[in-house]
Every structure is written in C-alpha cells, then in structure tokens.
Design an enzyme around this catalytic site. Structure first.
Site, short mmCIF file in Angstrom:
data_model
loop_
_atom_site.label_atom_id
_atom_site.label_comp_id
_atom_site.label_asym_id
_atom_site.label_seq_id
_atom_site.Cartn_x
_atom_site.Cartn_y
_atom_site.Cartn_z
N TYR A 106 82.11 22.62 53.17
CA TYR A 106 81.00 22.41 54.10
C TYR A 106 79.67 22.24 53.34
O TYR A 106 78.99 21.22 53.52
CB TYR A 106 80.96 23.56 55.12
CG TYR A 106 79.94 23.37 56.20
CD1 TYR A 106 80.23 22.61 57.33
CD2 TYR A 106 78.68 23.92 56.08
CE1 TYR A 106 79.28 22.43 58.33
CE2 TYR A 106 77.72 23.74 57.07
CZ TYR A 106 78.03 23.00 58.18
OH TYR A 106 77.08 22.81 59.15
N ASP A 115 76.20 24.66 67.58
CA ASP A 115 77.03 25.69 68.19
C ASP A 115 76.19 26.69 68.99
O ASP A 115 76.51 27.03 70.13
CB ASP A 115 77.84 26.44 67.12
CG ASP A 115 78.66 25.49 66.27
OD1 ASP A 115 78.80 24.31 66.65
OD2 ASP A 115 79.16 25.93 65.22
#
Ligand code: ADP
Length: 394
Positions: free
Chosen positions: A238, A188
């Site tokens: 996650y 990201d």
C-alpha cells in the site's frame, strides 16, 4: 438461501454488548450506544489518496459501542470480536499534554486510542465501553474505519464536538495514520460517517464534497463475496503504491494524479519507468471511470455501470497489480452468470472481497455458480446501502 451469511441486526449487537457490559462492570447499565457501518466500494479503487473520485456505500454491517462515562481519567474498553488480538480488554489513561496515548499492544486498541487522541473537543471524560461488530475483520469492508467512527461517535455523546461531519471523518483518518500506521485515504471514514440509506456516495476526495446517488432499485442486488483469503505479502504494497503515485504526479508536474490527463501521461511516458507509468494509468482512468459510473447509476444504466466495474477490475489486476488469483476467479465466475451486470475486487486488494451488481432474481443462481467455480470457501453477503454512524436510543 444456502451459503448466504445472515447479517446480525443492530439491536442484537446492542443487547449482547449491554449484557456483557453489565457482567463486566459491576452490574452497571450502559447509558450510551452508537453504531458505525463498514463500507463497500462500488468503483473508484486506489483513487482516494490521489484526490480522485470514489463511489462507496455504507453497509448494514456495523460496529456498535455501548458504555458510560466515569468520574476518573481511566478508560476501559472490551471488544467482543474474537478475531481481534488478545487481550480483548484494555485499560488506559486519558492523554494529556505531557503523556500522549502511544501505540502498543493489543493492536486493535490502537484504533480506539488513536481516536481518543484525535478527538476534536475537550475535556473527554473517563469511560467504560463494550464493542460488538458484524463487520468481518480484515476482509476489505473497513472494520477498522467503522471501529474508529464508532469510537468517535461514542465520544460525541460524552463530550460533544462542533458536529462537523467532514472534520470527524478526517480525525478518524488521522487516527489510522498515527496509531495504526496505515497511510489510508479518506474514503472509508468518510462513508462510515456520511453514508445514506438507499444511496451510494460519490465522494470528491479533493474538495471533500459528496453527492448521494440513489441506489434503491428493488430489482437490484449488491452481492459481496468474501474470498476469505488475505495475502500479507511484505505489508508494504500500500505505501509503495502511494509513493509510486506521488512520484508520477511529481514527474508530470501536478499536485496529484487528479490533475493529470491521459494525454499528460503519454507526453511524459519516456520520463517514467514502466511500473510507475502503469500505476498512474490506472489511477487517471479510474478517476474518470468513477465519474462515468456515477452518471450511469443516476440514469439507471446498470449495464454500463457493470461494464465500468469490469474495466476497473481488469485495470486493478493488470496495471495496478493489486488483485490475486482468488479475486480474479470470483469475478470471472460471477460474470458467467446471466443477470450479472458487473463484478470487481473491492478494497485494497490481495484478498478480501469482490462486489457484484446483479438482478435480484439471479442471486441464488449466482451464489451457487460462484461457489461451484471458486477453489476456496467463499462467504456471501446480500447488502443494501445503509445509514452512516449514529447514536442509538437505549
Ligand atoms: P478492514 O478492511 O476490515 O478494515 P484492516 O486490516 O484495515 O481491515 O483492519 C482490521 C483491524 O481493525 C483488526 O485486525 C482489528 O485490529 C481492528 N478491528 C476492527 N474491528 C474491530 C472490532 N470490532 N474489535 C476489535 N478490533 C477491531
């Protein structure tokens, strides 16, 4: 076109932020402005923290930061984003060796503090700033990475670092690890820093090398559909997936799943529990799929690219188990439309967005059909690959 969200342009975000800056800070004018984009990942999901390939592009949605340095040690930052937690104005002192900047409330300010803490040059001066953003928060389009990279780019204007772009992305990733407590991969921040207009970016998350792949065919549209749902579950999905991947790599005797082949996995099948096997299966195949997809894109073979997107989605749904009924419904609906090459969930999963590659002339039809088929309220964005973070002239 109905139901398609207009994307606020950068100039409007900047002028709004400057106006609020003047109102908030005694009529002073901001003299620095920067922006950093959100991102959408076209393919290569949950591969970055396995040292694999990813293929994201920077979005036209950005986080803007305007402000000025001050003479003291104090930082005052205001966000205009209403979805951020209260209070939206924070003050904190610059860190020093004895007093680091710690996590605290409000949560959004941790992203700012984390970047200040990990910034790669000294001495950072005190500053005042206003943040405005067109990236939807928590929708899987990396509003958080765009905020981190905007803060870093802002600090570069006040106290220049050595200009190393990869190190910049890594510092922003560190900020997310330590101050947002999210053990994210590098994708990201990397694409928010290094994104290139008219290109997707094939990032090798092992070597941190990137190849720009042209994606500017005017006959194509990249449609993002926000499911507008976010299943929080336990919040540990996650880190759990990360751990399962590390366990699988260790059992296979590899440094990371990037080093493993499907043959390695099959040979070790009876030493892996079925869930760990499935997770590793997704990652190993997805890394290969991403490399293939980048090749297909280079050839202009959108049909093949679309096929790989669908394979990716199915594997995320069945093997990695990070999809949800809403994302599956959006993907199925998109695939029913003539002119759609492929569609998949994008981002971490359990809600957020899908990304669909389609022929431009099919856009209106696709939006209408998805809207009709989806049981929730979707929002649509028509996007194109945009430039990475940069300073703006005022
Ligand atoms: P995303 O996929 O959008 O990055 P995350 O849940 O990882 O979703 O990060 C969203 C968080 O980032 C928000 O809850 C907020 O704390 C912070 N954030 C992002 N953009 C802004 C902004 N413009 N102003 C304040 N906080 C922001």
């Amino acid at each position: 076109m109905a139901n398609i969200c207009p994307i606020k342009n950068v100039a409007d975000l900047v002028s709004e932020a400057r106006r609020v800056y003047r109102e908030t800070f005694d009529g002073d004018d901001a003299n620095v402005a920067v922006c950093a984009p959100g991102r959408v990942n076209l393919i290569g999901e949950h591969t970055d923290y396995n040292e694999g390939f990813v293929l994201p592009m920077a979005l036209p949605m950005v986080t803007v930061m305007v402000g000025s340095k001050t003479s003291g040690q104090k930082c005052s930052v205001l966000t205009l984003t209403e979805a951020a937690d209260e209070p939206r104005m924070v003050d904190f002192d610059l860190p020093n060796e004895l007093t680091p900047l710690l996590r605290g409330q409000p949560n959004w300010a941790n992203y700012v503090k984390g970047v200040v803490e990990h910034y790669r040059a000294q001495p950072i001066p005190g500053f005042r700033a206003v943040i405005a953003s067109s990236v939807p928060l928590g929708g899987g389009l990396s509003s958080s990475a765009s905020l981190e990279v905007a803060v870093y780019t802002f600090l570069q204007q006040l106290c220049p670092d050595d200009g190393n772009q990869v190190a910049k992305a890594v510092a922003c990733q560190q900020a997310e690890h330590t101050h947002a407590a999210v053990p994210c991969g590098i994708m990201d921040q990397f694409v928010s820093v290094l994104g290139k207009e008219g290109h997707a970016l094939l990032i090798d998350c092992r070597s941190l090398e990137a190849t720009a792949v042209p994606l500017a065919d005017p006959g194509l549209v990249i449609l993002i559909t926000n499911s507008n749902v976010r299943h929080t579950l336990t919040g540990s999905e996650y880190p759990t997936r990360r751990k399962q991947c590390e366990d699988a790599a260790a059992i296979l005797g590899k440094k990371s799943l990037r080093e493993a082949t499907l043959q390695d996995l099959e040979a070790a099948k009876d030493r892996l529990d079925s869930v760990t096997y499935q997770r590793a299966h997704h990652v190993i195949e997805e890394i290969e799929r991403t490399a293939q997809a980048a090749e297909a894109l280079k050839r202009g073979d959108y049909k093949e690219f679309g096929r790989l997107m669908v394979e990716s989605h199915n594997s995320l749904r069945d093997n990695y188990e990070v999809s949800c009924p809403e994302l599956d419904e959006l993907v199925s609906a998109a695939l029913e439309v003539d002119g759609v090459f492929g569609s998949r969930m994008t981002g971490g999963g359990f809600g957020g967005c899908t990304v669909t590659l389609l022929q431009a002339h099919a856009t209106e039809r696709a939006v209408k059909h998805i809207q009709e088929k989806y049981h929730g309220s979707p929002t649509f964005f028509i996007t194109k690959p945009s430039e990475g973070a940069h300073a703006l002239s005022l």
